[in-house]
Design an enzyme around this catalytic site. Structure first.
Site, PDB file in Angstrom:
ATOM      1  N   ILE A 136     -37.002 -15.305  38.355  1.00  0.00           N
ATOM      2  CA  ILE A 136     -35.781 -14.265  38.121  1.00  0.00           C
ATOM      3  C   ILE A 136     -36.193 -12.971  37.369  1.00  0.00           C
ATOM      4  O   ILE A 136     -35.429 -12.082  37.677  1.00  0.00           O
ATOM      5  CB  ILE A 136     -34.781 -14.907  37.024  1.00  0.00           C
ATOM      6  CG1 ILE A 136     -35.138 -15.148  35.587  1.00  0.00           C
ATOM      7  CG2 ILE A 136     -33.888 -16.231  37.946  1.00  0.00           C
ATOM      8  CD1 ILE A 136     -34.014 -15.398  34.685  1.00  0.00           C
ATOM      9  N   ASP A 137     -37.364 -12.955  36.712  1.00  0.00           N
ATOM     10  CA  ASP A 137     -37.798 -11.900  36.234  1.00  0.00           C
ATOM     11  C   ASP A 137     -38.244 -10.543  37.022  1.00  0.00           C
ATOM     12  O   ASP A 137     -38.294  -9.511  36.746  1.00  0.00           O
ATOM     13  CB  ASP A 137     -38.907 -12.158  35.297  1.00  0.00           C
ATOM     14  CG  ASP A 137     -38.726 -13.092  34.124  1.00  0.00           C
ATOM     15  OD1 ASP A 137     -37.662 -13.438  34.103  1.00  0.00           O
ATOM     16  OD2 ASP A 137     -39.533 -13.554  33.625  1.00  0.00           O
TER      17      ASP A 137
HETATM   18  O1  F6P Z   1     -39.417 -16.195  33.522  1.00  0.00           O
HETATM   19  C1  F6P Z   1     -38.128 -16.891  33.538  1.00  0.00           C
HETATM   20  C2  F6P Z   1     -37.534 -16.997  32.233  1.00  0.00           C
HETATM   21  O2  F6P Z   1     -35.974 -17.186  32.636  1.00  0.00           O
HETATM   22  C3  F6P Z   1     -37.739 -15.556  31.679  1.00  0.00           C
HETATM   23  O3  F6P Z   1     -36.738 -14.640  31.960  1.00  0.00           O
HETATM   24  C4  F6P Z   1     -37.393 -16.408  29.933  1.00  0.00           C
HETATM   25  O4  F6P Z   1     -38.156 -15.573  28.932  1.00  0.00           O
HETATM   26  C5  F6P Z   1     -37.961 -17.669  30.382  1.00  0.00           C
HETATM   27  O5  F6P Z   1     -38.062 -17.923  31.557  1.00  0.00           O
HETATM   28  C6  F6P Z   1     -37.087 -18.675  29.398  1.00  0.00           C
HETATM   29  O6  F6P Z   1     -37.987 -19.790  29.488  1.00  0.00           O
HETATM   30  P1  F6P Z   1     -37.218 -21.328  29.191  1.00  0.00           P
HETATM   31  O7  F6P Z   1     -36.495 -21.738  30.394  1.00  0.00           O
HETATM   32  O8  F6P Z   1     -38.662 -22.288  29.065  1.00  0.00           O
HETATM   33  O9  F6P Z   1     -36.600 -21.155  28.007  1.00  0.00           O
END
Ligand code: F6P
Length: 359
Positions: A136-137
């Site tokens: 999504i980033d």
């Molecule tokens: O890389 C995708 C993402 O949703 C980032 O935007 C966010 O920092 C991270 O993953 C969150 O990770 P998790 O789902 O492990 O909390």
């Protein structure tokens, strides 16, 4: 010639993963190949008896519009730094052995930079690997866009839209923390589309005095509420980003960021005495139905990956280079991350409209 291929989803989930899985399975079946789904990322290849499952037409029925991944995923299963009984080990050779024992001809790895880096290492060890970019980033440099990004921007925009009426009714400042780690794409795109007044992104370190000036100016002009969109990786000038969990902790592949929204809200409250609230949108951005754009891109990526296997073109990631989907060497695909260029048209246009980046 008939082939046996496997596919896995790694890292955080993302809208459109199921559409990729469906496209891979359907196009492989069209070729007369056998497809196997690997459950829970690379960890599934350490337990092939229970976690490598045959997939047919019926396994992907009705999943095109469903968020998440039917294969499950994890960001704690790097076989090169695998945590087993509280000990970190390199179990990559076990993965390789199992791949050969299963008689597989190719492995499709759907993931972001973490998963694709692991895929690249396996490719260097001789496994026929293909990567599909997911996040999504939108921070992967070799593809114009990753699937999941459009849905996340839509989800975040929807939240910003909804916050307007409550902020206005109470004459409040509402600070919304959005995802995106070290890239401000989601916050920038949703911030503009959702009519935020201040957008804070990692690429443009900010100063709280500038942020508060913008808010005060707005109130003094008679618009007695304000929306601040802040990326989780945004940082005040001269400071590091705030984070709650470090890379490597719990066998994690990535740092988990968070906390900047609350910090910004506290500063606004203290400096302006405006009634201020904060909200972290978090995983809502990743949930739910993928947009039509993401479903189409995911489907094209999945079908292209199968074409690459037919051409024996391994060690690559499929990438969007409009109007085509092209192969990019995995090595190159993981080299650089893609951040918002601070002099890009989108940033310039936002400034023209009077949006503040706090700089
Ligand atoms: O890389 C995708 C993402 O949703 C980032 O935007 C966010 O920092 C991270 O993953 C969150 O990770 P998790 O789902 O492990 O909390």
């Amino acid at each position: 010639m008939s082939k046996k291929i496997a596919l896995l989803t790694g890292g955080g989930d993302c809208p459109g993963l199921n559409a990729v899985i469906r496209a891979v399975v359907k196009s492989s079946l069209t070729n007369g190949w056998k497809v196997y789904g690997v459950l829970q990322g690379f960890s599934g290849l350490l337990d092939p008896e229970n976690k490598v499952i045959p997939m047919g037409e019926e396994s992907v029925r009705g999943i095109l519009h469903i968020g998440g991944t039917i294969l499950g995923t994890t960001n704690r299963a790097n076989p090169f730094e695998y945590v087993e009984n509280d000990e970190k080990k390199d179990v990559s050779s076990r993965v390789k052995e199992n791949f050969h024992q299963l008689g597989l001809d190719a492995l499709i790895c759907i993931g972001g930079d973490g998963t694709l880096s692991i895929a690249n290492k396996f490719s260097q060890m001789g496994l026929p690997v293909i990567g599909i970019p997911k996040t999504i980033d939108n921070d992967l440099a070799s593809t114009v866009i990753t699937f999941g990004f459009d849905t996340a921007v839509n989800n975040a925009t929807d939240a910003l839209d909804k916050l307007h009426s409550t902020a206005e009714s109470h004459e409040r400042v509402i600070v919304v923390e959005l995802m995106g780690r070290y890239a401000g794409w989601i916050t920038l795109n949703a911030g503009i589309s959702g009519g935020a007044d201040v957008i804070l992104i990692p690429e443009i370190p900010f100063c709280m005095d500038r942020v508060c000036e913008k808010i005060e100016k707005r109130y003094n002009n008679g618009r007695k509420f304000a929306i601040v969109a802040v990326a989780e990786g945004a940082k005040p000038k001269g400071h590091d980003e705030l984070f709650s969990k470090g890379k490597g902790e719990d066998g994690r592949q990535e740092v988990v960021l968070g906390g900047i929204g609350e910090w910004v809200a506290t500063q606004i409250r203290e400096k302006t005495v405006r009634d201020t609230r904060t909200l972290t949108l978090g995983h809502l951005q990743r949930g739910g139905t993928p947009t039509a754009f993401d479903r189409l891109l995911s489907t094209r990526f999945g079908a292209a990956a199968v074409r690459m296997i037919a051409e024996q073109n391994f060690g690559i990631m499929v990438a969007l280079n409009p109007p085509d989907i092209i192969p990019v060497p995995l090595e190159e695909a993981i080299k650089n991350s893609k951040q918002v260029p601070v002099d890009s048209d989108i940033v310039i246009s936002a400034r023209q409209l009077g949006l503040s980046f706090g700089d």
